[in-house]
Design an enzyme around this catalytic site. Structure first.
Site, PDB file in Angstrom:
ATOM      1  N   ASP A  57      65.006  50.233   3.489  1.00 48.26           N
ATOM      2  CA  ASP A  57      66.220  49.436   4.023  1.00 48.26           C
ATOM      3  C   ASP A  57      67.254  49.667   3.142  1.00 48.26           C
ATOM      4  O   ASP A  57      68.443  49.817   3.557  1.00 48.26           O
ATOM      5  CB  ASP A  57      66.021  48.146   3.961  1.00 48.26           C
ATOM      6  CG  ASP A  57      64.904  47.792   5.123  1.00 48.26           C
ATOM      7  OD1 ASP A  57      64.583  48.399   5.863  1.00 48.26           O
ATOM      8  OD2 ASP A  57      64.446  46.495   4.848  1.00 48.26           O
ATOM      9  N   GLU A  77      51.029  39.447   4.360  1.00 53.14           N
ATOM     10  CA  GLU A  77      51.526  38.673   5.803  1.00 53.14           C
ATOM     11  C   GLU A  77      50.550  39.175   7.029  1.00 53.14           C
ATOM     12  O   GLU A  77      50.609  40.178   7.292  1.00 53.14           O
ATOM     13  CB  GLU A  77      52.714  39.041   5.952  1.00 53.14           C
ATOM     14  CG  GLU A  77      53.529  38.814   7.436  1.00 53.14           C
ATOM     15  CD  GLU A  77      55.154  39.426   7.358  1.00 53.14           C
ATOM     16  OE1 GLU A  77      55.673  39.437   6.482  1.00 53.14           O
ATOM     17  OE2 GLU A  77      55.780  39.062   8.536  1.00 53.14           O
ATOM     18  N   MET A 134      62.357  39.013  -2.968  1.00 46.93           N
ATOM     19  CA  MET A 134      61.314  39.501  -2.508  1.00 46.93           C
ATOM     20  C   MET A 134      61.589  40.959  -2.092  1.00 46.93           C
ATOM     21  O   MET A 134      62.736  41.330  -1.626  1.00 46.93           O
ATOM     22  CB  MET A 134      60.693  38.852  -1.250  1.00 46.93           C
ATOM     23  CG  MET A 134      59.733  39.207  -0.504  1.00 46.93           C
ATOM     24  SD  MET A 134      59.971  40.556   0.741  1.00 46.93           S
ATOM     25  CE  MET A 134      59.945  39.649   2.444  1.00 46.93           C
ATOM     26  N   ASP A 162      58.037  33.375   6.363  1.00 42.96           N
ATOM     27  CA  ASP A 162      58.855  33.904   7.153  1.00 42.96           C
ATOM     28  C   ASP A 162      59.214  33.040   8.395  1.00 42.96           C
ATOM     29  O   ASP A 162      58.229  32.658   9.506  1.00 42.96           O
ATOM     30  CB  ASP A 162      58.197  35.261   7.642  1.00 42.96           C
ATOM     31  CG  ASP A 162      58.456  36.459   6.808  1.00 42.96           C
ATOM     32  OD1 ASP A 162      58.903  36.288   5.488  1.00 42.96           O
ATOM     33  OD2 ASP A 162      58.115  37.637   6.975  1.00 42.96           O
ATOM     34  N   ASP A 194      63.086  35.709   8.914  1.00 37.73           N
ATOM     35  CA  ASP A 194      62.514  37.117   9.244  1.00 37.73           C
ATOM     36  C   ASP A 194      62.882  37.018  10.815  1.00 37.73           C
ATOM     37  O   ASP A 194      61.900  37.188  11.847  1.00 37.73           O
ATOM     38  CB  ASP A 194      61.040  37.513   8.978  1.00 37.73           C
ATOM     39  CG  ASP A 194      60.736  38.842   9.501  1.00 37.73           C
ATOM     40  OD1 ASP A 194      61.715  39.525   9.600  1.00 37.73           O
ATOM     41  OD2 ASP A 194      59.505  39.380   9.153  1.00 37.73           O
ATOM     42  N   GLU A 247      54.081  33.910   9.098  1.00 42.30           N
ATOM     43  CA  GLU A 247      55.274  34.162   9.660  1.00 42.30           C
ATOM     44  C   GLU A 247      55.268  32.974  11.159  1.00 42.30           C
ATOM     45  O   GLU A 247      54.116  33.297  11.666  1.00 42.30           O
ATOM     46  CB  GLU A 247      55.652  35.340  10.089  1.00 42.30           C
ATOM     47  CG  GLU A 247      56.876  35.516  10.997  1.00 42.30           C
ATOM     48  CD  GLU A 247      57.360  36.683  11.051  1.00 42.30           C
ATOM     49  OE1 GLU A 247      57.522  37.640  10.430  1.00 42.30           O
ATOM     50  OE2 GLU A 247      57.661  37.329  12.474  1.00 42.30           O
ATOM     51  N   HIS A 280      54.288  35.219  14.274  1.00 35.98           N
ATOM     52  CA  HIS A 280      52.979  35.915  14.097  1.00 35.98           C
ATOM     53  C   HIS A 280      51.804  34.788  14.364  1.00 35.98           C
ATOM     54  O   HIS A 280      50.889  35.405  15.503  1.00 35.98           O
ATOM     55  CB  HIS A 280      52.586  36.510  12.942  1.00 35.98           C
ATOM     56  CG  HIS A 280      53.796  37.527  12.502  1.00 35.98           C
ATOM     57  ND1 HIS A 280      53.607  38.011  11.352  1.00 35.98           N
ATOM     58  CD2 HIS A 280      54.710  38.124  13.019  1.00 35.98           C
ATOM     59  CE1 HIS A 280      54.439  39.090  11.167  1.00 35.98           C
ATOM     60  NE2 HIS A 280      55.283  38.965  12.435  1.00 35.98           N
ATOM     61  N   ASP A 337      61.064  37.396  17.386  1.00 34.97           N
ATOM     62  CA  ASP A 337      62.063  37.215  16.310  1.00 34.97           C
ATOM     63  C   ASP A 337      63.074  36.309  16.406  1.00 34.97           C
ATOM     64  O   ASP A 337      64.138  36.858  16.029  1.00 34.97           O
ATOM     65  CB  ASP A 337      62.145  38.641  15.559  1.00 34.97           C
ATOM     66  CG  ASP A 337      61.015  39.346  15.073  1.00 34.97           C
ATOM     67  OD1 ASP A 337      60.021  38.469  14.462  1.00 34.97           O
ATOM     68  OD2 ASP A 337      60.988  40.510  14.874  1.00 34.97           O
ATOM     69  N   ASP A 387      56.942  40.447  20.838  1.00 33.86           N
ATOM     70  CA  ASP A 387      57.270  39.956  19.610  1.00 33.86           C
ATOM     71  C   ASP A 387      58.861  39.783  19.424  1.00 33.86           C
ATOM     72  O   ASP A 387      59.627  40.492  19.497  1.00 33.86           O
ATOM     73  CB  ASP A 387      56.961  41.095  18.469  1.00 33.86           C
ATOM     74  CG  ASP A 387      57.470  40.965  17.174  1.00 33.86           C
ATOM     75  OD1 ASP A 387      57.695  39.548  16.826  1.00 33.86           O
ATOM     76  OD2 ASP A 387      57.423  41.783  16.320  1.00 33.86           O
ATOM     77  N   HIS A 389      62.817  46.342   2.356  1.00 34.36           N
ATOM     78  CA  HIS A 389      61.932  47.329   2.547  1.00 34.36           C
ATOM     79  C   HIS A 389      62.667  48.414   1.666  1.00 34.36           C
ATOM     80  O   HIS A 389      63.812  48.826   1.900  1.00 34.36           O
ATOM     81  CB  HIS A 389      61.630  47.999   3.717  1.00 34.36           C
ATOM     82  CG  HIS A 389      61.041  46.918   4.665  1.00 34.36           C
ATOM     83  ND1 HIS A 389      61.707  46.144   5.605  1.00 34.36           N
ATOM     84  CD2 HIS A 389      59.620  46.522   5.154  1.00 34.36           C
ATOM     85  CE1 HIS A 389      61.037  45.371   6.302  1.00 34.36           C
ATOM     86  NE2 HIS A 389      59.798  45.663   6.036  1.00 34.36           N
ATOM     87  N   LYS A 416      49.582  39.476  10.878  1.00 34.27           N
ATOM     88  CA  LYS A 416      50.227  39.561  12.387  1.00 34.27           C
ATOM     89  C   LYS A 416      49.145  40.080  13.289  1.00 34.27           C
ATOM     90  O   LYS A 416      48.437  40.799  12.880  1.00 34.27           O
ATOM     91  CB  LYS A 416      51.555  40.587  12.275  1.00 34.27           C
ATOM     92  CG  LYS A 416      52.169  40.386  13.643  1.00 34.27           C
ATOM     93  CD  LYS A 416      53.237  41.507  13.795  1.00 34.27           C
ATOM     94  CE  LYS A 416      53.961  41.349  14.952  1.00 34.27           C
ATOM     95  NZ  LYS A 416      55.495  42.218  14.859  1.00 34.27           N
TER      96      LYS A 416
HETATM   97  C1  GCO Z   1      57.239  42.393  11.898  1.00 32.64           C
HETATM   98  C2  GCO Z   1      57.020  41.517  10.300  1.00 32.64           C
HETATM   99  C3  GCO Z   1      57.892  42.376   9.376  1.00 32.64           C
HETATM  100  C4  GCO Z   1      57.556  42.026   7.736  1.00 32.64           C
HETATM  101  C5  GCO Z   1      58.335  42.999   6.988  1.00 32.64           C
HETATM  102  C6  GCO Z   1      58.146  42.442   5.558  1.00 32.64           C
HETATM  103  O1  GCO Z   1      56.882  41.420  12.864  1.00 32.64           O
HETATM  104  O2  GCO Z   1      57.953  43.291  11.772  1.00 32.64           O
HETATM  105  O3  GCO Z   1      57.225  40.324  10.387  1.00 32.64           O
HETATM  106  O4  GCO Z   1      59.357  41.958   9.506  1.00 32.64           O
HETATM  107  O5  GCO Z   1      57.999  40.615   7.516  1.00 32.64           O
HETATM  108  O6  GCO Z   1      58.042  43.942   7.202  1.00 32.64           O
HETATM  109  O7  GCO Z   1      56.935  43.219   5.107  1.00 32.64           O
HETATM  110 MN    MN Z   2      57.637  39.033   9.001  1.00 33.63          MN
HETATM  111 MN    MN Z   3      57.286  39.590  12.482  1.00 40.54          MN
END
Ligand code: GCO
Ligand code: MN
Ligand code: MN
Length: 388
Positions: A58, A182, A89, A246, A288, A218, A221, A258, A256, A55, A184
């Site tokens: 970041d 993307e 990306m 992702d 991700d 993702e 998601h 991850d 969430d 990002h 979610k």
């Molecule tokens: C989340 C998302 C993020 C995006 C990222 C790319 O759940 O926070 O998956 O990680 O993928 O912001 O745009």
């Molecule tokens: Mn993501």
């Molecule tokens: Mn995510």
């Protein structure tokens, strides 16, 4: 085993925010030291990744001066060259700043919507300057907790206008970049707009330049929404819209998470890898995910290696699936086709329709036929458990 060693050809990527995650959560403070972008590049280079994504903030803090930005970017470029990594990306942080508390492109405040566009144009410049070919849009704050205060049709319109504007911008600047949306369903908003990959695919068709825009599905998601991720990926692939993916893991019905790729549901991870490899998906395999909050710095490295290793193991399992005579015999039985129905299939023709309407089917016989999915699935389970 050697064959599980990642190489650039595998297209494994991580975000600066993934291995760099310091373990902050809604209940607790960070538990790990912050790593600089240069340190993260080095870590990923050592682990065997192909690329690193980011990002805007970041890499460059939101309040950096132009001189600081130049310095940061040049250090980052040098680290990429030293470690042999690229930036496939990039994306915009449109969620951390309090300014985005009611969304970015769909905030009710027109100043916030304009600021989000400005921030994204600048972030696209940054991403393009580092070679990114895919630009991801994740509308993390674009949603609601209550529908009392937002006109849902305005929100759709604003989101559409923003993407059309930014496509125009990228074309005007002649960037060789494609956009990937993307989806979610929730977190951080109570409900996020366009909550599934399927919803995004339908939305893309309403944009000015649909050919520039695809999706970035993702795992977590779709699983949060209780959906089958591989089905979403297949629909995106079929539509020619799988621009990015992702990878992580997630137990349905939980926060969430991850998790490391394959950490929760090995079987669905297997069908996903098998699908991507079968169709010849050539894009990034972007992890991700982040390490457990209990991890120390060493364990974060193990997390990154684990994501890639599990992918490669599952890729090998997919090859075994294709080569397994018993599995293939069952599949041949399941998909057997003697060609007798060919004359009824394909495009509509008046004659064909009339012939089909007149054809006599043995309905009872159709209903008697079983499918050996139990036997087939057990073979898959045994393959994954390593006893085949
Ligand atoms: C989340 C998302 C993020 C995006 C990222 C790319 O759940 O926070 O998956 O990680 O993928 O912001 O745009
Ligand atoms: Mn993501
Ligand atoms: Mn995510």
């Amino acid at each position: 085993m050697n064959s599980y060693r990642p190489s650039p050809a595998h297209r494994f990527t991580f975000g600066l925010w993934t291995v760099g995650n310091p373990g902050r959560d809604p209940f607790g403070l960070p538990v790990r030291d912050a790593l600089s972008p240069v340190q993260i590049v080095k870590l990923l280079g050592d682990a065997g990744a192909y690329g690193v994504n980011f990002h805007d903030n970041d890499l460059v803090p939101v309040d950096a001066t132009p001189a600081q930005e130049r310095r940061i970017v040049s250090d980052f470029r040098k680290a990429l060259a030293d470690c042999g990594l690229c930036v496939p990306m990039a994306t915009t942080n449109l969620f951390s700043d309090p300014a985005f508390r009611d969304g970015a492109f769909t905030s009710n405040d027109p100043k916030v919507r304009a600021y989000a566009l400005q921030k994204t144009m600048r972030a696209i410049d940054l991403g393009a300057s580092l070679g990114a070919k895919v630009y991801v849009f994740w509308g993390g704050r674009d949603g609601t907790e209550t529908d009392a205060g937002k006109n849902l049709l305005d929100a759709q319109k604003w989101f559409r206008e923003a993407l059309n504007f930014l496509c125009g911008y990228a074309r005007d600047r002649k960037y060789a970049i494609k956009f990937a949306l993307e989806a979610k369903p929730n977190e951080p908003r109570g409900d996020i707009f366009l909550p599934t990959t399927g919803a995004m695919l339908a939305f893309i068709a309403t944009l000015d330049r649909p050919e520039m825009i695809g999706v970035n599905p993702e795992v977590a998601h779709e699983h949060m929404a209780g959906l089958n991720f591989t089905h979403a990926v297949a629909q995106a692939w079929d539509a020619g819209k799988l621009f990015h993916v992702d990878l992580n893991d997630q137990a349905p019905g939980r926060y969430d998470q991850d998790f490391r790729f394959g950490a929760h549901n090995i079987k669905s991870a297997f069908f996903l890898v098998k699908f991507l490899e079968d169709v010849g998906y050539a894009g990034s395999r972007h992890f991700d995910a982040h390490a457990y909050r209990t991890s120390d710095a060493e364990d974060v490295k193990a997390f990154a290696r684990g994501c890639m290793r599990t992918y490669l193991i599952l890729k090998e399992k997919a090859a075994q699936f294709r080569a397994d005579p018993e599995i293939q015999r069952l599949l041949a039985e399941i998909t057997a086709d003697d060609g007798a129905m060919d004359r009824f299939q394909g495009r509509f023709e008046k004659k064909k329709a009339a012939a089909l309407k007149g054809h006599k089917f043995d309905r009872a016989a159709l209903g008697r036929r079983g499918m050996p999915y139990e036997r087939l699935d057990q073979l898959v389970v045994e393959l994954l458990l390593g006893v085949r």
